[in-house]
Write an enzyme that holds these catalytic residues in place. Sequence first.
Site, PDB file in Angstrom:
ATOM      1  N   HIS A 180       0.781  -1.131   0.060  1.00  0.00           N
ATOM      2  CA  HIS A 180      -0.003  -0.085  -0.036  1.00  0.00           C
ATOM      3  C   HIS A 180       0.781   1.372  -0.065  1.00  0.00           C
ATOM      4  O   HIS A 180       0.406   2.276   0.576  1.00  0.00           O
ATOM      5  CB  HIS A 180      -0.961   0.082   1.134  1.00  0.00           C
ATOM      6  CG  HIS A 180      -1.815  -0.959   1.236  1.00  0.00           C
ATOM      7  ND1 HIS A 180      -2.038  -1.705   2.648  1.00  0.00           N
ATOM      8  CD2 HIS A 180      -2.779  -1.609   0.568  1.00  0.00           C
ATOM      9  CE1 HIS A 180      -2.921  -2.625   2.605  1.00  0.00           C
ATOM     10  NE2 HIS A 180      -3.524  -2.433   1.255  1.00  0.00           N
ATOM     11  N   ARG A 241      -7.520 -12.020   6.376  1.00  0.00           N
ATOM     12  CA  ARG A 241      -6.606 -12.116   6.549  1.00  0.00           C
ATOM     13  C   ARG A 241      -6.022 -12.006   8.100  1.00  0.00           C
ATOM     14  O   ARG A 241      -6.496 -10.991   8.679  1.00  0.00           O
ATOM     15  CB  ARG A 241      -5.178 -11.060   5.906  1.00  0.00           C
ATOM     16  CG  ARG A 241      -5.115 -11.603   4.456  1.00  0.00           C
ATOM     17  CD  ARG A 241      -4.173 -10.663   3.630  1.00  0.00           C
ATOM     18  NE  ARG A 241      -4.796  -9.884   2.726  1.00  0.00           N
ATOM     19  CZ  ARG A 241      -4.622  -8.830   1.873  1.00  0.00           C
ATOM     20  NH1 ARG A 241      -3.283  -8.373   2.328  1.00  0.00           N
ATOM     21  NH2 ARG A 241      -5.279  -8.410   1.006  1.00  0.00           N
ATOM     22  N   GLU A 385      -5.225   5.873  -4.883  1.00  0.00           N
ATOM     23  CA  GLU A 385      -3.976   5.290  -5.337  1.00  0.00           C
ATOM     24  C   GLU A 385      -3.725   5.905  -7.072  1.00  0.00           C
ATOM     25  O   GLU A 385      -2.719   5.896  -7.396  1.00  0.00           O
ATOM     26  CB  GLU A 385      -4.017   4.031  -5.275  1.00  0.00           C
ATOM     27  CG  GLU A 385      -3.884   3.660  -3.689  1.00  0.00           C
ATOM     28  CD  GLU A 385      -4.068   2.403  -3.297  1.00  0.00           C
ATOM     29  OE1 GLU A 385      -2.950   1.628  -3.485  1.00  0.00           O
ATOM     30  OE2 GLU A 385      -5.306   1.809  -2.890  1.00  0.00           O
TER      31      GLU A 385
END
Length: 399
Positions: A180, A241, A385
């Site tokens: 990230h 996760r 992003e």
Amino acid sequence: MKVLVINCGSSSLKFQLIETETNDVLAKGLCERIGIEGSNFEYKKGDGEKTGTLTEMKNHKDAVALVIKALTDPETGVVSSLDEIDAVGHRTVHGGEKFKSAVRINEDVIKAIEEVSDLAPLHNPACITGIRACQELMPNLPHVGVFDTAFHQTMKPEAFLYAIPYEYYDKYKVRRYGFHGTSHDYVSKRAAELLGKDRKDLKIIVCHLGNGASVSAVENGECVDTSMGLTPLEGLIMGTRSGDLDPAVISYLMGKENLSCEEVTDILNKKSGVLGMTGVSSDFRDIGKAAAEGNEKAENALKAYALRVAKYIGSYAAAMNGVDAIAFTAGIGENDADVRERICGYLTFLGTELDKDKNKTARGKETIISKPEGKPVLMVVPTNEELAIAMQTVALIKG
Ligand code: AMP
């Protein structure tokens, strides 16, 4: 300048055409199920309606051809030809230790991305496939690789080395890389701009809380530590996760459940996190709803999630010997006021206090959510992003 930003998965391709003078998204879309029956092409021009078309895409080259056709189509398009596009920016997950910033892609770069494919087996090969398809169909445009790992390459050995025999770092480059990075870089820059200060004079903690989640410590504009590691499995509790756990859990579960190492790793990646803890969902909207309805596992998952984030914030405040601003971003960080309130409840020891009213209404837009008298400043800073990739692409080709 107009930059086409490409983000390839093994069977998907997301794209945005961005005008970097104005930050406008001229068009964007998604190719899904590439190489699988029932491929779908989604496209949206500017503020227009999203369209979806079932279209056969045998491979990524077919997908890129469809993207080009849509962008240059006299009716749906936003440019008359590829000549109006200045560059293509490729989101690239793993750049290993080699790439510390964006690079112009050539055969050597592709080889280097291939060399670290072991570290990101789901992402890097897909990215290379996408790059090759784009190079073939847009040979006259500069192609730029922007790496998720690059921003974290400023970490010092004390932050990136694991306490295992050094030979594994020497031989296999087993170390913390972090992910990230494009988001942590962009959000920490925006946070400094919002404070009207130079990022070089600040200590900022960025909490990127999305389906995947990570925290980073950004001191004087450079990343000094981050929660994801060799792979994106380490660190925070995520949608599916596990994040941090005792490494001995793996062999223990292998023995108890007669599972292979790969099977346990798969469980830790895909069936753990808040999904595994609750059995409800990986989506925080569902977890929040279940907790509000009295589901104890969902409530415990939210508590565990907030505690883990707060512990990272505390440890990064120690790593930087102080913190000026804490920025929340990504799906949960930008939208989930309850999760932010739970995390900030742990942070008063730093000298800050959440403004609960401001926090409740802060959703998807840049907002300071702490009371004015306190420090560090707490803030919501939406990530972008694609825009960050476009900006890095332009910076590189302008030299
Ligand atoms: P991202 O990976 O950044 O797209 O974030 C996706 C996650 O953000 C989803 O799985 C949700 O858990 C969470 N999310 C998105 N919107 C909201 C919302 N309005 N409230 C709470 N969580 C949200």
